[in-house]
Design an enzyme around this catalytic site. Sequence first.
Site, PDB file in Angstrom:
ATOM      1  N   SER A 112     -38.973   3.947 -20.415  1.00  0.00           N
ATOM      2  CA  SER A 112     -39.661   5.371 -20.719  1.00  0.00           C
ATOM      3  C   SER A 112     -40.911   5.427 -19.926  1.00  0.00           C
ATOM      4  CB  SER A 112     -40.124   5.148 -22.512  1.00  0.00           C
ATOM      5  OG  SER A 112     -41.014   3.900 -22.482  1.00  0.00           O
ATOM      6  N   LYS A 113     -41.597   6.385 -20.312  1.00  0.00           N
ATOM      7  CA  LYS A 113     -42.674   6.772 -19.218  1.00  0.00           C
ATOM      8  C   LYS A 113     -43.822   5.826 -19.070  1.00  0.00           C
ATOM      9  CE  LYS A 113     -42.414  11.903 -19.777  1.00  0.00           C
ATOM     10  NZ  LYS A 113     -42.838  13.079 -20.164  1.00  0.00           N
ATOM     11  N   ARG A 114     -43.873   4.924 -20.229  1.00  0.00           N
ATOM     12  CA  ARG A 114     -44.663   3.916 -20.295  1.00  0.00           C
ATOM     13  C   ARG A 114     -44.460   2.696 -19.238  1.00  0.00           C
ATOM     14  NH1 ARG A 114     -43.557  -0.520 -23.586  1.00  0.00           N
ATOM     15  NH2 ARG A 114     -41.618  -0.383 -24.731  1.00  0.00           N
ATOM     16  N   HIS A 115     -43.246   2.738 -18.818  1.00  0.00           N
ATOM     17  CA  HIS A 115     -43.074   1.798 -17.795  1.00  0.00           C
ATOM     18  C   HIS A 115     -43.140   2.543 -16.241  1.00  0.00           C
ATOM     19  CE1 HIS A 115     -40.217   0.509 -21.139  1.00  0.00           C
ATOM     20  NE2 HIS A 115     -40.938  -0.541 -20.509  1.00  0.00           N
ATOM     21  N   GLY A 116     -43.904   3.529 -16.271  1.00  0.00           N
ATOM     22  CA  GLY A 116     -44.198   4.174 -14.950  1.00  0.00           C
ATOM     23  C   GLY A 116     -43.020   5.411 -14.658  1.00  0.00           C
TER      24      GLY A 116
END
Length: 489
Positions: A250-254
């Site tokens: 997801s976006k929290r992984h970059g």
Amino acid sequence: MQSELESAVRVRFGPSPTGYPHLGNIRTALFNWLFARHHGGSFILRIEDTDVARRVEGAVDGILDGLRWLGLDWDEGPYFQSTRLDLYRETVDRLLEQGKAYLCYCSPERLEDVRRKQMERKEPPKYDRYCRHLTSRERSEFEAKGISSVVRFKTPLEGETSFNDLIRGAITFKHDTLDDFVLLKSDGYPTYHLASIVDDHLMTISHVLRADEWLSSCPRHILLYQAMDWPAPKYAHLPMILGPDKAKLSKRHGATTITEYRERGYVADAMVNFLVLLGWSLDDRTELLSREELIRHFSLERVGKTAAVFNNDKLAWMNGVYLRSLSPDEFARQVGPFLDRDLPSSVTRPLDARHVRQVLPLVQERAKTLGEVAGLVDFFFVDSLDYDVDLLLKGGLDGDVAGKAAEAAWERLGSMGSWDAGALEESLRSLASELDLGTRKLFGFLRIALTGRTAAPPLFQTMEVLGRDRCLERLRVALDKLARFGPVA
């Protein structure tokens, strides 16, 4: 595992323009494209744009640009589902006439209430089929009140549906675990379940390769094929992509969209190579494969069932390998737009092509992305460096010794006849001996004075490209910075 069909392979990629294509979407497109190319089949592009409320402006262009950048050319399309609404309506009308679907008038509020009560009873939430057995009179009353309806499929109440997944093998779903899913929404647009099945049939899709999140929908789709008396394609559900923490990517992984990776300076061939290894492998050791090798070897038998883990470090390493394999001219061509974008605004544009081609070979071996190159070479292009005097002393020279070294280097370099890396190295090694300084300390000091950093390309090649005048000027600036530490004898 069921074998793959060797003839008449037709696959499709059906992105929804509700956002820009993320890595999971693109991995699905890549597997479909490789499967089609391996079997000499067709890769069809279909834009599934029936979710009107969630459409994102520019998303279609982002999808097309991403596929073109990666070289995933399509043989048909792009088709747009929003232009095919009559086809979906015709299918729904046929199902209604045959009693295989029904109108549902339940409000969102009622559906939410049913769902809440089911969860309170620790039951799996699903539609309670309230409208499935409405009489004609009851339906007329809803219509008279102007209550809008959706169309739901009449899922069999008993029995089970089984199918062979080309990756996961035999799978069975009991009908009592399924609900009466919506086919047509109240705005007249179809759901994914309806539109994808109608289009796959009319486009004679032979294989559906898609993310495993659609696995639970597969029995619904097969039941719909059976209700329409259509042959179903073969299915293959691809493993999930996880982040390094083993949670869904997801976006929290970059960065997650293919556009972001392109803008960061990853190259298309490296992205293709990396993405195909998220779920597929040739063997347990081969990691670098050309596009031709991927097409030749790709098969669903080599796709794993377990989730793949996305590793940014591995992607950066692989991208660096691809960058190092480029010719100097091709590397310069690809990095040019990034230099123009990322070098300081004080640097004159257009950049001097000859100077650029002198600089880039010094960092091609170090660069992992095109986007980091400007940060590695900016000191070659700016007129002055911005660093603190403390950095000059980081190598272990005190102010007085550093000042004397700078003055001696300035004099020695100013008197040199030939200005090339070999002559510079010979002269400065001799100077280190004369000053009774270790070459590590002297060269480290000069590197900082000439580049403004402790890590830079090889010193003597750097000096050759910087040129005599710029090197002498930067040494004079270093001398001025050191003056506060005492006079230079």
